[in-house]
Motif scaffolding. Sequence first.
Motif, PDB file in Angstrom:
ATOM      1  N   UNK A  15       0.845  -1.180   0.000  1.00  0.00           N
ATOM      2  CA  UNK A  15       0.000   0.000   0.000  1.00  0.00           C
ATOM      3  C   UNK A  15       0.888   1.240   0.000  1.00  0.00           C
ATOM      4  N   UNK A  16       0.637   2.103  -0.963  1.00  0.00           N
ATOM      5  CA  UNK A  16      -0.346   1.992  -2.026  1.00  0.00           C
ATOM      6  C   UNK A  16       0.088   0.956  -3.066  1.00  0.00           C
ATOM      7  N   UNK A  17      -0.900   0.442  -3.737  1.00  0.00           N
ATOM      8  CA  UNK A  17      -0.644  -0.568  -4.763  1.00  0.00           C
ATOM      9  C   UNK A  17      -1.681  -0.409  -5.866  1.00  0.00           C
ATOM     10  N   UNK A  18      -1.224  -0.473  -7.107  1.00  0.00           N
ATOM     11  CA  UNK A  18      -2.129  -0.435  -8.241  1.00  0.00           C
ATOM     12  C   UNK A  18      -2.016  -1.756  -8.981  1.00  0.00           C
ATOM     13  N   UNK A  19      -3.176  -2.319  -9.311  1.00  0.00           N
ATOM     14  CA  UNK A  19      -3.220  -3.607 -10.011  1.00  0.00           C
ATOM     15  C   UNK A  19      -4.156  -3.465 -11.205  1.00  0.00           C
ATOM     16  N   UNK A  20      -3.674  -3.898 -12.365  1.00  0.00           N
ATOM     17  CA  UNK A  20      -4.479  -3.938 -13.590  1.00  0.00           C
ATOM     18  C   UNK A  20      -4.876  -5.387 -13.788  1.00  0.00           C
ATOM     19  N   UNK A  21      -6.181  -5.631 -13.875  1.00  0.00           N
ATOM     20  CA  UNK A  21      -6.712  -6.996 -13.930  1.00  0.00           C
ATOM     21  C   UNK A  21      -7.385  -7.229 -15.278  1.00  0.00           C
ATOM     22  N   UNK A  22      -7.018  -8.335 -15.908  1.00  0.00           N
ATOM     23  CA  UNK A  22      -7.648  -8.790 -17.152  1.00  0.00           C
ATOM     24  C   UNK A  22      -7.901 -10.284 -17.020  1.00  0.00           C
ATOM     25  N   UNK A  23      -9.041 -10.736 -17.487  1.00  0.00           N
ATOM     26  CA  UNK A  23      -9.364 -12.167 -17.508  1.00  0.00           C
ATOM     27  C   UNK A  23      -9.139 -12.835 -16.146  1.00  0.00           C
ATOM     28  N   UNK A  24      -9.585 -12.152 -15.104  1.00  0.00           N
ATOM     29  CA  UNK A  24      -9.556 -12.662 -13.731  1.00  0.00           C
ATOM     30  C   UNK A  24      -8.145 -12.901 -13.186  1.00  0.00           C
ATOM     31  N   UNK A  25      -7.168 -12.188 -13.734  1.00  0.00           N
ATOM     32  CA  UNK A  25      -5.785 -12.364 -13.279  1.00  0.00           C
ATOM     33  C   UNK A  25      -5.056 -11.025 -13.305  1.00  0.00           C
ATOM     34  N   UNK A  26      -4.005 -10.945 -12.517  1.00  0.00           N
ATOM     35  CA  UNK A  26      -3.170  -9.747 -12.517  1.00  0.00           C
ATOM     36  C   UNK A  26      -2.450  -9.660 -13.855  1.00  0.00           C
ATOM     37  N   UNK A  27      -2.618  -8.543 -14.521  1.00  0.00           N
ATOM     38  CA  UNK A  27      -1.912  -8.287 -15.768  1.00  0.00           C
ATOM     39  C   UNK A  27      -0.663  -7.457 -15.489  1.00  0.00           C
TER      40      UNK A  27
END
Length: 112
Positions: A82-94
Amino acid sequence: MSWKEITTLEEWNEMLAKSSIRGQVILKYSSTCPVSANALHEYEEYLKSTPNQEVDYTLVKVIESRPVSNKIAEDLTVKHESPQMIYIKDKAKYWATSHWSVTKAHMTAILD
């Protein structure tokens, strides 16, 4: 464009499922951390510019919504930061980044 805050496990499960159709970006944010305050400022600056319109933007407050924050880390197999940014595609971390790397320039490079 603006972000939506999620506070429940049900909202997280809906967001994760929706990532199969549309990209999802989540900012994990601590209301007691100055680095998180900077990350939120950078997030909002990105959203004020020309953000990727094919992505939904979300915020999770890690202290107030601890179960959601923990479930995100578990479901995506990412270490909690934290802080953390996560980009998610197809139910997984991209893609994921944290701390001082959460910047408008970094988001633009990845999301656009």
